[in-house]
Design a protein around this motif. Structure first.
Motif, PDB file in Angstrom:
ATOM      1  N   ALA A   1      40.099 140.469 -54.419  1.00  0.00           N
ATOM      2  CA  ALA A   1      38.741 140.401 -54.974  1.00  0.00           C
ATOM      3  C   ALA A   1      38.062 139.158 -54.412  1.00  0.00           C
ATOM      4  O   ALA A   1      38.737 138.213 -53.990  1.00  0.00           O
ATOM      5  N   HIS A   2      36.748 139.170 -54.427  1.00  0.00           N
ATOM      6  CA  HIS A   2      35.994 137.998 -53.977  1.00  0.00           C
ATOM      7  C   HIS A   2      36.368 136.786 -54.826  1.00  0.00           C
ATOM      8  O   HIS A   2      36.557 135.676 -54.303  1.00  0.00           O
ATOM      9  N   SER A   3      36.467 136.986 -56.124  1.00  0.00           N
ATOM     10  CA  SER A   3      36.782 135.895 -57.047  1.00  0.00           C
ATOM     11  C   SER A   3      38.127 135.246 -56.693  1.00  0.00           C
ATOM     12  O   SER A   3      38.247 134.017 -56.716  1.00  0.00           O
ATOM     13  N   VAL A   4      39.106 136.056 -56.344  1.00  0.00           N
ATOM     14  CA  VAL A   4      40.422 135.531 -55.937  1.00  0.00           C
ATOM     15  C   VAL A   4      40.271 134.716 -54.651  1.00  0.00           C
ATOM     16  O   VAL A   4      40.792 133.597 -54.540  1.00  0.00           O
ATOM     17  N   ASN A   5      39.540 135.271 -53.690  1.00  0.00           N
ATOM     18  CA  ASN A   5      39.385 134.556 -52.410  1.00  0.00           C
ATOM     19  C   ASN A   5      38.701 133.203 -52.585  1.00  0.00           C
ATOM     20  O   ASN A   5      39.202 132.188 -52.098  1.00  0.00           O
ATOM     21  N   VAL A   6      37.585 133.188 -53.276  1.00  0.00           N
ATOM     22  CA  VAL A   6      36.833 131.927 -53.342  1.00  0.00           C
ATOM     23  C   VAL A   6      37.553 130.887 -54.181  1.00  0.00           C
ATOM     24  O   VAL A   6      37.575 129.701 -53.833  1.00  0.00           O
ATOM     25  N   ALA A   7      38.206 131.306 -55.259  1.00  0.00           N
ATOM     26  CA  ALA A   7      38.955 130.336 -56.079  1.00  0.00           C
ATOM     27  C   ALA A   7      40.136 129.790 -55.285  1.00  0.00           C
ATOM     28  O   ALA A   7      40.417 128.582 -55.335  1.00  0.00           O
ATOM     29  N   THR A   8      40.815 130.645 -54.533  1.00  0.00           N
ATOM     30  CA  THR A   8      41.999 130.184 -53.795  1.00  0.00           C
ATOM     31  C   THR A   8      41.596 129.267 -52.640  1.00  0.00           C
ATOM     32  O   THR A   8      42.243 128.242 -52.390  1.00  0.00           O
ATOM     33  N   ILE A   9      40.524 129.608 -51.957  1.00  0.00           N
ATOM     34  CA  ILE A   9      40.055 128.744 -50.866  1.00  0.00           C
ATOM     35  C   ILE A   9      39.674 127.362 -51.421  1.00  0.00           C
ATOM     36  O   ILE A   9      40.012 126.329 -50.856  1.00  0.00           O
ATOM     37  N   LYS A  10      39.016 127.365 -52.557  1.00  0.00           N
ATOM     38  CA  LYS A  10      38.661 126.099 -53.225  1.00  0.00           C
ATOM     39  C   LYS A  10      39.937 125.310 -53.555  1.00  0.00           C
ATOM     40  O   LYS A  10      39.988 124.083 -53.360  1.00  0.00           O
ATOM     41  N   ALA A  11      40.943 125.997 -54.026  1.00  0.00           N
ATOM     42  CA  ALA A  11      42.208 125.332 -54.385  1.00  0.00           C
ATOM     43  C   ALA A  11      42.919 124.800 -53.137  1.00  0.00           C
ATOM     44  O   ALA A  11      43.497 123.708 -53.172  1.00  0.00           O
ATOM     45  N   PHE A  12      42.865 125.542 -52.041  1.00  0.00           N
ATOM     46  CA  PHE A  12      43.440 125.032 -50.778  1.00  0.00           C
ATOM     47  C   PHE A  12      42.763 123.711 -50.403  1.00  0.00           C
ATOM     48  O   PHE A  12      43.408 122.774 -49.950  1.00  0.00           O
ATOM     49  N   GLU A  13      41.446 123.682 -50.591  1.00  0.00           N
ATOM     50  CA  GLU A  13      40.693 122.479 -50.215  1.00  0.00           C
ATOM     51  C   GLU A  13      41.086 121.268 -51.052  1.00  0.00           C
ATOM     52  O   GLU A  13      40.923 120.126 -50.610  1.00  0.00           O
ATOM     53  N   SER A  14      41.612 121.503 -52.248  1.00  0.00           N
ATOM     54  CA  SER A  14      42.056 120.381 -53.093  1.00  0.00           C
ATOM     55  C   SER A  14      43.323 119.745 -52.525  1.00  0.00           C
ATOM     56  O   SER A  14      43.698 118.641 -52.915  1.00  0.00           O
ATOM     57  N   GLY A  15      44.017 120.485 -51.638  1.00  0.00           N
ATOM     58  CA  GLY A  15      45.272 119.974 -51.082  1.00  0.00           C
ATOM     59  C   GLY A  15      46.461 120.175 -52.007  1.00  0.00           C
ATOM     60  O   GLY A  15      47.599 119.871 -51.644  1.00  0.00           O
ATOM     61  N   LEU A  16      46.212 120.693 -53.187  1.00  0.00           N
ATOM     62  CA  LEU A  16      47.296 120.822 -54.169  1.00  0.00           C
ATOM     63  C   LEU A  16      47.932 122.217 -54.154  1.00  0.00           C
ATOM     64  O   LEU A  16      49.016 122.410 -54.695  1.00  0.00           O
ATOM     65  N   VAL A  17      47.233 123.161 -53.588  1.00  0.00           N
ATOM     66  CA  VAL A  17      47.792 124.513 -53.435  1.00  0.00           C
ATOM     67  C   VAL A  17      48.054 124.673 -51.946  1.00  0.00           C
ATOM     68  O   VAL A  17      47.140 124.508 -51.125  1.00  0.00           O
ATOM     69  N   THR A  18      49.313 124.880 -51.600  1.00  0.00           N
ATOM     70  CA  THR A  18      49.686 124.773 -50.186  1.00  0.00           C
ATOM     71  C   THR A  18      49.682 126.098 -49.447  1.00  0.00           C
ATOM     72  O   THR A  18      49.557 126.113 -48.222  1.00  0.00           O
ATOM     73  N   SER A  19      49.874 127.197 -50.167  1.00  0.00           N
ATOM     74  CA  SER A  19      50.155 128.467 -49.506  1.00  0.00           C
ATOM     75  C   SER A  19      49.539 129.622 -50.278  1.00  0.00           C
ATOM     76  O   SER A  19      49.218 129.500 -51.464  1.00  0.00           O
ATOM     77  N   GLY A  20      49.433 130.769 -49.581  1.00  0.00           N
ATOM     78  CA  GLY A  20      48.944 131.965 -50.250  1.00  0.00           C
ATOM     79  C   GLY A  20      49.384 133.179 -49.479  1.00  0.00           C
ATOM     80  O   GLY A  20      49.805 133.073 -48.320  1.00  0.00           O
ATOM     81  N   SER A  21      49.274 134.335 -50.130  1.00  0.00           N
ATOM     82  CA  SER A  21      49.582 135.549 -49.367  1.00  0.00           C
ATOM     83  C   SER A  21      48.551 136.628 -49.639  1.00  0.00           C
ATOM     84  O   SER A  21      47.948 136.703 -50.713  1.00  0.00           O
ATOM     85  N   ILE A  22      48.360 137.452 -48.615  1.00  0.00           N
ATOM     86  CA  ILE A  22      47.200 138.335 -48.495  1.00  0.00           C
ATOM     87  C   ILE A  22      47.601 139.792 -48.697  1.00  0.00           C
ATOM     88  O   ILE A  22      48.575 140.266 -48.117  1.00  0.00           O
ATOM     89  N   MET A  23      46.795 140.513 -49.481  1.00  0.00           N
ATOM     90  CA  MET A  23      47.008 141.941 -49.710  1.00  0.00           C
ATOM     91  C   MET A  23      46.158 142.715 -48.693  1.00  0.00           C
ATOM     92  O   MET A  23      44.940 142.837 -48.848  1.00  0.00           O
ATOM     93  N   VAL A  24      46.828 143.251 -47.691  1.00  0.00           N
ATOM     94  CA  VAL A  24      46.108 143.879 -46.575  1.00  0.00           C
ATOM     95  C   VAL A  24      45.336 145.139 -46.982  1.00  0.00           C
ATOM     96  O   VAL A  24      44.238 145.376 -46.478  1.00  0.00           O
ATOM     97  N   PRO A  25      45.826 145.979 -47.890  1.00  0.00           N
ATOM     98  CA  PRO A  25      45.064 147.189 -48.201  1.00  0.00           C
ATOM     99  C   PRO A  25      43.810 146.950 -49.049  1.00  0.00           C
ATOM    100  O   PRO A  25      43.054 147.897 -49.280  1.00  0.00           O
ATOM    101  N   CYS A  26      43.578 145.732 -49.499  1.00  0.00           N
ATOM    102  CA  CYS A  26      42.505 145.488 -50.478  1.00  0.00           C
ATOM    103  C   CYS A  26      41.137 145.276 -49.823  1.00  0.00           C
ATOM    104  O   CYS A  26      41.046 144.887 -48.660  1.00  0.00           O
ATOM    105  N   PRO A  27      40.060 145.529 -50.597  1.00  0.00           N
ATOM    106  CA  PRO A  27      38.721 145.566 -49.998  1.00  0.00           C
ATOM    107  C   PRO A  27      38.206 144.242 -49.453  1.00  0.00           C
ATOM    108  O   PRO A  27      37.364 144.231 -48.559  1.00  0.00           O
TER     109      PRO A  27
END
Lengths: 308, 308
Positions: B48-74
């Motif tokens: 979801a857009h909400s997941v993407n933008v929140a996670t990108i924001k968290a990456f920018e904090s430097g405190l969330v190091t990694s993530g994984s992507i659901m390829v079939p999703c919109p």
């Protein structure tokens, strides 16, 4: 006498036939010839949550009469649940062969390897209606639109009409021929306006008096300035000619999801859809309808003219 | 002398080999044996857009190091654009064989008619990991996960690791065997924790010392009361044992889109994801890391242990 009866019969038949051909759509629908009938139609249902919730809210206002659903899109199940719970709702299918945003995309309902001509290199529908039409194998278009209709029905949607997202199925005669054939088989009206006949020769060529087609479609140009939104629609409605008009609108909220989805097309974006939502659920719209004696109708009524 | 040299060589090799086997993962990564290493991993990117933008924001904090992507999703294209623009980001693939929400769904990347065992009657992935595993034809699982990896790569994602949405690929030996085979072929580490070995016999049976597996996974139980969120994580981090731990989190904003998407699973819903976002981007989290000498690492570092 014996000779005269058949003659009179023939004459009466001819008169009846001419008269039948001359009856306008408004008359066939049971309204006076000079009635101004309006379908207020929200496109793009199923595309996003924001579109679904704004359109459902607009349906509840009674001022938006109809909508059509994009079957390949991720939020289809939400609008299908609404359709099942509201069988009186005037919902058609917005047959979809394009995926026009760049951050948020969808692909076919038919198996990908059987509709390869409809897809880009990443397995999504193409970005534009012109590219979609240019590369489409008509047989694959037919397979895909039939798959969309089947999935909608499997989810409990009983469509009242068919139209084509971004007008892809009106791009050339081969595509429109398939669209019309499938619609006739389904005994469903399609969005076609008499006013389009001068734009595409194949429309009057392929349509027969048994097909139902409306007089005109009204839609806003995204170039209209935001502050002129209400006056654009108000002026158009004040000048509305008799006959059946469909105003094609795009409802959603100007929220994070919709801004994200449409970020690369600001002219067709979230704020634009919020403005449509505001005008078409407003007292100002209700007032202009009343003052100009405009009656709201649905595709369901038009569909009843098609012999089942 | 001539005879002694080979003997000494053999002895040295045996010692080296025993020593190599005894080296902990932290040591293989270049840290002391008692180091506390933590991967802070956000699942469900692309959903979801909400997941993407929140996670990108968290990456920018430097405190969330990694993530994984659901390829079939919109919303895959949005996170793929981020991956292309941020090649240093530690992004893996969250291989997906379920579509667990009811209002908002997705289906396979492979052609539908070639992975029919993975789908429900409407052409979507099944709702639960147990049903997905129960009905899945392992050959079709392999085709689908390979298709997901191919699409991700075509969109410019260079995955650093693989894991499995809702754990479907850990449901039985046949599925895990496919997962491991594909991961080895791709030379990518998979999310497997030593702590799981007692839960599934096939894990120690199939893994070899050449595979990289972490010590444990930490995740919150959705039954934890909202007011106890920060203290649950803080306590767990204070008690963190040496070794490599992955804390698996789910980030999004508590917004309209996310509430709509998760309306049927409040325990895994929008507010829950917002709480994860708040804790893992907070100064409190930063402080607990510092106070407990916990070092953040990524899957990219683990992947370097796999001979290419």
């Amino acid at each position: 006498m014996i000779k005269k009866i058949p003659c009179l019969f023939v004459v009466l038949m001819v008169v009846a036939s001419v008269h039948a051909q001359e009856r306008t759509l408004t008359e066939r629908l049971g309204y006076p010839r000079d009635a101004k009938l309006l379908i207020v139609h929200a496109d793009d249902l199923g595309m996003a949550h924001s579109v679904n919730v704004a359109t459902i809210k607009a349906f509840e206002s009674g001022l938006v009469t109809s909508g059509s659903i994009m079957v390949p899109c991720p939020w289809l199940p939400e609008i299908a649940a609404y359709a099942r719970a509201n069988p009186q709702a005037d919902l058609g299918l917005h047959l979809t062969l394009t995926s026009e945003w760049t951050q948020f995309r969808w692909g076919p309902v038919a198996p990908k390897d059987r509709v390869a001509s409809l897809l880009d290199n990443n397995g999504y529908f193409r970005l534009t209606e012109t590219d979609a039409a240019k590369y489409a194998d008509p047989k694959e278009v037919e397979m895909e639109i039939r798959a969309q209709i089947e999935r909608a029905k499997a989810l409990g949607i009983v469509p009242t009409h068919l139209d084509s997202h971004m007008g892809t199925l009106y791009q050339n005669k081969a595509l429109f021929e398939i669209f019309l054939r499938v619609a006739r088989e389904q005994k469903l009206p399609v969005r076609v306006a008499k006013a389009w006949f001068t734009r595409a020769d194949f429309l009057p060529e392929l349509l027969t008096p048994n097909d139902v087609f409306i007089d005109r479609v009204l839609d806003i140009n995204p170039g209209v300035a935001p502050q002129d939104w209400a006056s654009f629609y108000t002026d158009a409605l004040r000048k509305l000619e008799p006959g059946v008009t469909e105003v094609v609108i795009h409802l959603a909220y100007d929220d994070t999801e919709m801004r994200g989805a449409t970020s690369d097309h600001p002219a067709w974006g979230a704020a634009w859809r919020q403005r449509d939502f505001e005008f078409f659920t407003s007292d100002a719209f209700r007032k202009v309808l009343a003052e100009n004696n405009i009656k709201l109708i649905t595709w369901r009524e038009l569909g009843k003219l098609i012999p089942k």
